[in-house]
Design an enzyme around this catalytic site. Structure first.
Site, PDB file in Angstrom:
ATOM      1  CB  SER A   1     -22.974   5.471 -51.226  1.00 54.69           C
ATOM      2  OG  SER A   1     -22.550   6.688 -51.657  1.00 54.69           O
TER       3      SER A   1
ATOM      4  CE1 TYR B   1     -23.282   2.055 -52.108  1.00 55.76           C
ATOM      5  CE2 TYR B   1     -25.643   2.815 -51.749  1.00 55.76           C
ATOM      6  CZ  TYR B   1     -24.579   1.981 -51.440  1.00 55.76           C
ATOM      7  OH  TYR B   1     -24.759   1.000 -50.426  1.00 55.76           O
ATOM      8  N   GLY B   2     -22.947   6.051 -57.546  1.00 53.07           N
ATOM      9  CA  GLY B   2     -23.235   6.794 -58.491  1.00 53.07           C
ATOM     10  C   GLY B   2     -23.090   6.237 -60.059  1.00 53.07           C
TER      11      GLY B   2
ATOM     12  CG  ASN C   1     -28.925  13.852 -54.212  1.00 53.58           C
ATOM     13  OD1 ASN C   1     -29.873  14.221 -54.292  1.00 53.58           O
ATOM     14  ND2 ASN C   1     -27.966  14.432 -53.386  1.00 53.58           N
ATOM     15  CB  THR C   2     -26.790   7.552 -55.965  1.00 52.87           C
ATOM     16  OG1 THR C   2     -25.994   8.545 -56.736  1.00 52.87           O
ATOM     17  CG2 THR C   2     -26.886   6.333 -56.853  1.00 52.87           C
TER      18      THR C   2
ATOM     19  CD  GLU D   1     -15.983   9.647 -51.135  1.00 52.23           C
ATOM     20  OE1 GLU D   1     -15.183   8.532 -51.277  1.00 52.23           O
ATOM     21  OE2 GLU D   1     -16.905   9.732 -50.510  1.00 52.23           O
TER      22      GLU D   1
ATOM     23  CB  THR E   1     -24.418  14.924 -49.899  1.00 54.60           C
ATOM     24  OG1 THR E   1     -24.081  13.392 -50.219  1.00 54.60           O
ATOM     25  CG2 THR E   1     -26.239  14.309 -49.791  1.00 54.60           C
TER      26      THR E   1
END
Length: 276
Positions: A13, A44-45, A76-77, A160, A195
């Site tokens: 994502s 996305y989470g 992971n999401t 980020e 990640t």
């Protein structure tokens, strides 16, 4: 059936999947790779299962269109909320050979070899925690392991925004680690089930007892993929070999290039991918 070789697709994502991508290239340098970050629609989470599935499948289709026969969901999401639906509902209906793999199963398969107390902690986004994917997957392989979870909503923004070495990062990391260690006293293994989190590893280790090990996914996923290629020569032969990596983003290429350098340790030059 189309038999033309193509690169291995790696999807995330955003930027976190680059930690997995980096390890995959390190262990399997001979293949070509195409990395796609859906940076225009992060995070996305916090999104619903339906939305994550829709977005993930759109991006996987783009990778297929660019010649990828094998795609790794280095997120992971996406692995928690979209992989099963894609594998069961979309892949069987395609006219030619395709495979999509995730990052949760390779981690779940190995964790039983890492823990002695049989108490394992999961640090992840709220979306991954809510999906219960790690609890379910680890339970399939090691039903004797007690799995506890902690959502860490501030960790991705810290990474980020390049704040992962700041004092603010210390506050949130210490808070979440204290929370999960208080849930079960004898946890000896913590899985970084996002990640992005490996970039916080130095600070994470500062706030953990010496008997607690921290597991990053990149190396596990890469080793699992290497083994997968040996066990599935029919897929391996469809993956082109030239050692070339390309990067695509659905957002600003300038921003992607700048942040990708933080994750990879070297400069990249990405291309923009316009969503339909």
């Amino acid at each position: 059936m189309s038999e033309k070789n193509g690169p291995i697709g790696v999807f995330d994502s955003g930027y976190g999947g680059l930690t997995v991508f980096k390890e995959i290239v390190k262990q399997l340098p001979e293949y070509d790779y195409l990395y796609l970050g859906d940076n225009a629609r992060v995070p996305y989470g916090t999104r619903s299962f339906e939305t994550v599935y829709k977005y993930t499948w759109e991006c996987v289709q783009h990778l297929f269109e660019k010649g990828c026969k094998l795609v790794i969901l280095a997120c992971n999401t996406a692995s928690a909320k979209a992989l099963r639906s894609i594998q069961q509902n979309n892949i069987p209906n395609l006219p030619d050979f395709r495979r999509v793999l995730g990052v949760i199963r390779p981690t779940a398969e190995i964790v039983g070899e890492l823990t002695k107390t049989r108490k394992v902690g999961i640090l992840a986004t709220q979306g991954t925690i809510s999906s219960e994917s790690y609890v379910l997957e680890i339970g399939k392989f090691f039903p004797d392991i007690d799995v506890v979870q902690e959502a860490c909503p501030m960790w991705v923004p810290l990474v980020e925004n390049n704040e992962f070495n700041s004092n603010g990062a210390d506050y949130f990391i210490q808070k979440n680690l204290n929370n999960i260690l208080e849930k079960v006293s004898d946890i000896d293994t913590l899985i970084l089930a996002c990640t992005h989190y490996p970039l916080l590893l130095g600070k994470i280790k500062q706030y953990l007892p010496g008997n607690v090990q921290v597991v990053s996914q990149g190396g596990l996923v890469a080793a699992s993929l290497k083994d997968y290629m040996v066990r599935h020569p029919e897929i391996e032969r469809l993956c082109s070999k030239g050692g070339i990596s390309e990067f695509y983003t659905t957002e600003s290429t300038e921003s992607f290039n700048e942040k990708a350098a933080i994750f990879l340790g070297h400069q990249v030059f990405s291309k923009h991918l316009a969503l339909h």
